[in-house]
Scaffold this motif. Structure first.
Motif, PDB file in Angstrom:
ATOM      1  N   ASN A   1      27.113 -34.327 -52.907  1.00 50.77           N
ATOM      2  CA  ASN A   1      28.141 -33.284 -52.911  1.00 50.77           C
ATOM      3  C   ASN A   1      29.521 -33.897 -53.087  1.00 50.77           C
ATOM      4  N   PRO A   2      29.757 -34.645 -54.175  1.00 49.63           N
ATOM      5  CA  PRO A   2      31.060 -35.295 -54.355  1.00 49.63           C
ATOM      6  C   PRO A   2      32.182 -34.274 -54.445  1.00 49.63           C
ATOM      7  N   GLY A   3      33.275 -34.578 -53.723  1.00 45.96           N
ATOM      8  CA  GLY A   3      34.448 -33.723 -53.790  1.00 45.96           C
ATOM      9  C   GLY A   3      34.407 -32.484 -52.924  1.00 45.96           C
ATOM     10  N   GLU A   4      33.325 -32.234 -52.177  1.00 49.40           N
ATOM     11  CA  GLU A   4      33.258 -31.032 -51.351  1.00 49.40           C
ATOM     12  C   GLU A   4      34.269 -31.114 -50.205  1.00 49.40           C
ATOM     13  N   ILE A   5      34.968 -30.008 -49.944  1.00 53.35           N
ATOM     14  CA  ILE A   5      35.970 -29.950 -48.891  1.00 53.35           C
ATOM     15  C   ILE A   5      35.346 -29.304 -47.661  1.00 53.35           C
ATOM     16  N   LEU A   6      35.403 -29.997 -46.543  1.00 52.10           N
ATOM     17  CA  LEU A   6      34.854 -29.454 -45.308  1.00 52.10           C
ATOM     18  C   LEU A   6      35.842 -28.494 -44.660  1.00 52.10           C
ATOM     19  N   SER A   7      35.340 -27.639 -43.805  1.00 51.19           N
ATOM     20  CA  SER A   7      36.182 -26.650 -43.126  1.00 51.19           C
ATOM     21  C   SER A   7      37.212 -27.338 -42.240  1.00 51.19           C
ATOM     22  N   PRO A   8      38.324 -26.657 -41.933  1.00 56.04           N
ATOM     23  CA  PRO A   8      39.365 -27.264 -41.089  1.00 56.04           C
ATOM     24  C   PRO A   8      38.826 -27.682 -39.720  1.00 56.04           C
ATOM     25  N   TYR A   9      39.459 -28.723 -39.166  1.00 56.18           N
ATOM     26  CA  TYR A   9      39.066 -29.273 -37.877  1.00 56.18           C
ATOM     27  C   TYR A   9      40.052 -28.840 -36.792  1.00 56.18           C
TER      28      TYR A   9
ATOM     29  N   ARG B   1      37.467 -18.852 -50.369  1.00 54.04           N
ATOM     30  CA  ARG B   1      38.692 -19.531 -49.936  1.00 54.04           C
ATOM     31  C   ARG B   1      38.711 -19.582 -48.413  1.00 54.04           C
ATOM     32  N   TYR B   2      38.975 -20.757 -47.843  1.00 53.91           N
ATOM     33  CA  TYR B   2      39.015 -20.811 -46.384  1.00 53.91           C
ATOM     34  C   TYR B   2      40.437 -20.585 -45.901  1.00 53.91           C
ATOM     35  N   ASP B   3      40.523 -19.897 -44.796  1.00 48.30           N
ATOM     36  CA  ASP B   3      41.799 -19.482 -44.213  1.00 48.30           C
ATOM     37  C   ASP B   3      41.610 -19.475 -42.701  1.00 48.30           C
TER      38      ASP B   3
ATOM     39  N   ILE C   1      35.492 -40.594 -75.502  1.00 47.90           N
ATOM     40  CA  ILE C   1      34.920 -39.752 -74.455  1.00 47.90           C
ATOM     41  C   ILE C   1      35.932 -38.679 -74.049  1.00 47.90           C
ATOM     42  N   ASN C   2      35.503 -37.453 -73.984  1.00 45.15           N
ATOM     43  CA  ASN C   2      36.361 -36.348 -73.552  1.00 45.15           C
ATOM     44  C   ASN C   2      36.187 -36.153 -72.040  1.00 45.15           C
ATOM     45  N   ASN C   3      37.278 -36.265 -71.308  1.00 44.40           N
ATOM     46  CA  ASN C   3      37.230 -36.130 -69.844  1.00 44.40           C
ATOM     47  C   ASN C   3      38.394 -35.256 -69.376  1.00 44.40           C
ATOM     48  N   PRO C   4      38.326 -33.947 -69.650  1.00 48.21           N
ATOM     49  CA  PRO C   4      39.445 -33.073 -69.269  1.00 48.21           C
ATOM     50  C   PRO C   4      39.506 -32.884 -67.761  1.00 48.21           C
ATOM     51  N   THR C   5      40.698 -32.587 -67.253  1.00 49.84           N
ATOM     52  CA  THR C   5      40.850 -32.274 -65.833  1.00 49.84           C
ATOM     53  C   THR C   5      40.750 -30.769 -65.623  1.00 49.84           C
ATOM     54  N   ARG C   6      40.150 -30.398 -64.488  1.00 54.29           N
ATOM     55  CA  ARG C   6      39.998 -28.995 -64.123  1.00 54.29           C
ATOM     56  C   ARG C   6      40.401 -28.827 -62.663  1.00 54.29           C
ATOM     57  N   PRO C   7      40.651 -27.595 -62.211  1.00 55.32           N
ATOM     58  CA  PRO C   7      41.019 -27.389 -60.807  1.00 55.32           C
ATOM     59  C   PRO C   7      39.992 -28.018 -59.867  1.00 55.32           C
ATOM     60  N   TYR C   8      40.503 -28.652 -58.803  1.00 52.33           N
ATOM     61  CA  TYR C   8      39.646 -29.356 -57.845  1.00 52.33           C
ATOM     62  C   TYR C   8      39.901 -28.872 -56.419  1.00 52.33           C
ATOM     63  N   LEU C   9      41.186 -28.763 -56.031  1.00 53.76           N
ATOM     64  CA  LEU C   9      41.501 -28.360 -54.662  1.00 53.76           C
ATOM     65  C   LEU C   9      42.923 -27.830 -54.578  1.00 53.76           C
ATOM     66  N   ASP C  10      43.070 -26.665 -53.961  1.00 54.99           N
ATOM     67  CA  ASP C  10      44.380 -26.111 -53.616  1.00 54.99           C
ATOM     68  C   ASP C  10      44.468 -26.030 -52.100  1.00 54.99           C
ATOM     69  N   THR C  11      45.579 -26.497 -51.536  1.00 54.57           N
ATOM     70  CA  THR C  11      45.740 -26.528 -50.088  1.00 54.57           C
ATOM     71  C   THR C  11      47.123 -26.064 -49.704  1.00 54.57           C
ATOM     72  N   GLN C  12      47.192 -25.245 -48.654  1.00 54.45           N
ATOM     73  CA  GLN C  12      48.466 -24.854 -48.053  1.00 54.45           C
ATOM     74  C   GLN C  12      48.385 -25.053 -46.541  1.00 54.45           C
ATOM     75  N   LEU C  13      49.351 -25.774 -46.001  1.00 56.43           N
ATOM     76  CA  LEU C  13      49.448 -26.009 -44.563  1.00 56.43           C
ATOM     77  C   LEU C  13      50.759 -25.419 -44.065  1.00 56.43           C
TER      78      LEU C  13
ATOM     79  N   GLY D   1      42.911 -22.968 -48.125  1.00 54.54           N
ATOM     80  CA  GLY D   1      42.478 -23.833 -49.210  1.00 54.54           C
ATOM     81  C   GLY D   1      41.386 -23.215 -50.049  1.00 54.54           C
ATOM     82  N   GLN D   2      41.288 -23.743 -51.233  1.00 54.28           N
ATOM     83  CA  GLN D   2      40.228 -23.337 -52.156  1.00 54.28           C
ATOM     84  C   GLN D   2      39.748 -24.574 -52.897  1.00 54.28           C
ATOM     85  N   SER D   3      38.463 -24.853 -52.810  1.00 60.35           N
ATOM     86  CA  SER D   3      37.883 -25.953 -53.563  1.00 60.35           C
ATOM     87  C   SER D   3      37.186 -25.402 -54.794  1.00 60.35           C
ATOM     88  N   TYR D   4      37.056 -26.248 -55.803  1.00 60.82           N
ATOM     89  CA  TYR D   4      36.487 -25.845 -57.083  1.00 60.82           C
ATOM     90  C   TYR D   4      35.417 -26.845 -57.515  1.00 60.82           C
ATOM     91  N   ASN D   5      34.485 -26.372 -58.293  1.00 61.82           N
ATOM     92  CA  ASN D   5      33.540 -27.259 -58.954  1.00 61.82           C
ATOM     93  C   ASN D   5      34.288 -27.934 -60.098  1.00 61.82           C
TER      94      ASN D   5
END
Length: 525
Positions: A327-335, A283-285, A228-240, A269-273
């Motif tokens: 919506n697996p993996g979806e990033i919600l807006s900052p709290y 990108r949320y800021d 089975i081929n299961n490559p990794t791809r961008p998922y989430l970038d975060t800066q605090l 942050g930036q979330s990816y499919n």
């Protein structure tokens, strides 16, 4: 140290360190650990290894350290949390706590990190500090989250294969100092923190689904991923990013302390499919300047009144990686959260107790049906009491109790407003105690009680899990063998082997740990 954990989990740990050089300015400490074997869960085994090296330099005005860490953990036949089906009318009775439902899969994580820290006394009153660290995690798993279907205990599952590399780097720097303005003394700090994290994800959901029942104890074989081929791809970038300026002022010969601060926080942050690696949404800021206020008044040296108010900005929650979520993996807006607290503290050095009233408000995230999102605002109000220290000679206690009124103060649905929050019990209490047995020097008996009240696990408050109480017990004995200090420890967690459900604030259920016995012996060479 060497030890065994039921059922047959053996391990050893060596801790070697010392100081050397002129005036012992250099220090080094090495830790290595490995353990492996079968756990208290049927069919489950684990293997864990750790190695760390700490180096430091201590001089009159300069202090520096470098810490290196490597960790690896493998678990076969993993325990997963339970998701609740939208059509469920009641939570079924808790099943046997020694079964891993659905009883297949594994997790494998490898972690490498390092951290360098330094601080320098510019003068007797001013100190500058800085630190920088990096961490790299490679984690993978085959697992399935069971979905409870009915009160008879039937559940469905859909297996998945996950791969998640995570890279993190962090920086901290600042300066702190003390000075006086007339009769008022100040302790002032200016600090900067920065964290950058990138995550990739590979998520293959084509493993065969199935249906089973909680009470049959059935275990399933782990599906093969060969070919089975299961490559990794961008998922989430975060800066605090955070900058804080705070000052604690002392009045009336340190009877009155007042702290005031402002904190600038920025969440990017930036979330990816993760199926395509394409950015999902803009990108949320978001940034905010938030206050920090605290006051302490000492009625007596051992008795203080205090109050505080804090606001904060944090990254939004992430939807679980599950095939049962739309919506697996979806990033919600900052709290943005707000916290208020007032209390009293009694501290005699060897004994301390506190009583406080608090209120915390923040967005409420969870699962509604099969969608993870923010559905309102949660307000937690309550009272908390703690106790710690030696109540009489040879008897020490540590514990606390809290009452929390956690409700949805705001909601997108008028029907949900005022309902109890998911996963927050009204009452919680724990009390641990130690007794040094006087007639046998070196022998200490220990015990602990943990209580959690009934808890709602859905937003409509139609599903709840019952309250539970757990008891732990233990004994330790300090002796000398061939002039070397030796410590023997025997601890039993969940002494009565209580079956109980716990709840996460996202609405998931988990089963408490079975009775687990740990025995270890340590010798100081």
């Amino acid at each position: 140290t060497t030890g065994i954990t039921s059922n047959s989990l053996f391990g050893g740990h060596a801790d070697i360190g010392g100081r050397f050089g002129p005036d012992n300015v250099f220090g080094a400490r090495l830790n290595v650990m490995h353990r492996g074997g079968n756990t208290t869960i049927d069919g489950q085994s684990t293997y864990q290894s750790l190695g760390s090296l700490g180096l430091d330099f201590r001089q009159r005005s300069l202090r520096a350290s470098l810490d290196l860490l490597w960790q690896q953990e493998r678990i076969n036949n993993v325990v997963r949390q339970f998701q609740l089906s939208p059509g469920l009318t009641a939570v079924p009775r808790v099943p046997d706590n020694t079964t891993a439902y659905p009883g297949f899969g594994w997790t494998d994580g490898r972690n490498i990190s390092w951290l360098f820290k330094a601080e320098y006394d510019i003068s007797q009153a001013v100190t500058a500090y800085a630190s920088y660290g990096m961490r790299k995690l490679n984690w993978g798993a085959i697992a399935a989250n069971p979905v409870l279907l009915n009160t008879a205990g039937d559940y469905s599952y859909a297996g998945g294969w996950q791969r998640m590399p995570v890279r993190t780097q962090s920086l901290e720097a600042g300066v702190r100092g003390v000075f006086a303005t007339g009769p008022v003394s100040h302790s002032t700090a200016l600090g900067f923190t920065w964290l950058d994290q990138s995550q990739e994800l590979g998520f293959y959901t084509g493993l065969p689904p199935g249906i089973s029942n909680l009470y049959t104890g059935q275990l399933f074989s782990t599906p093969s991923i060969e070919g089975i081929n299961n490559p990794t791809r961008p998922y989430l970038d975060t800066q605090l990013t955070s900058v804080v300026l705070a000052d604690t002022m002392s009045f009336l010969n340190e009877r009155l302390l007042a702290s005031f601060g402002l904190r600038y926080q920025k969440v990017e942050g930036q979330s990816y499919n993760f199926a395509t690696g394409v950015a999902s949404g803009p990108r949320y800021d978001k940034s905010a300047i938030t206050p920090v206020v605290g006051i302490v008044f000492k009625l007596r040296p051992s008795l203080s009144l205090y109050a505080s108010y804090i606001e904060g900005l944090s990254k939004g929650d992430t939807a679980p990686i599950s095939a049962a979520i739309t919506n697996p993996g979806e990033i919600l807006s900052p709290y943005k959260s707000k916290q208020k607290e007032i209390g009293v503290k009694f501290d005699q050095g060897n004994f301390m107790t506190t009583l406080s009233l608090f209120e915390l408000t923040r967005p409420s995230a969870g699962i509604s049906g099969t969608t993870f999102g923010v559905f309102g605002e949660q307000r937690n109000r309550g009272v908390e009491a703690t106790i710690a220290g030696e109540v009489v000679r040879g008897v020490r206690v540590l514990g606390g109790a809290s009452y929390i009124d956690a409700v949805l103060s705001k909601s997108v649905s008028a029907m949900l407003k005022g309902n109890k929050a998911i996963g927050v019990p009204e009452w919680q209490a724990n009390l641990g105690a130690e007794w040094d047995v006087g007639f046998l020097p070196g022998l200490t008996l220990t015990g602990r009680m943990v209580y959690t009240a009934k808890t709602f696990v859905d937003a409509t408050n139609t599903l709840k899990i019952p309250d539970w109480v757990r008891f732990d017990a233990g004994v330790r004995y300090a002796a000398r063998i061939v002039s070397r200090p030796v410590m023997f420890r025997l601890n039993v967690e969940n002494l009565l082997d209580k079956d109980y459900f716990g709840a996460a604030t996202a609405g998931y259920l988990f089963i408490g740990t079975p009775r687990t016995i740990n025995f270890s012996a340590s010798i100081d060479l």
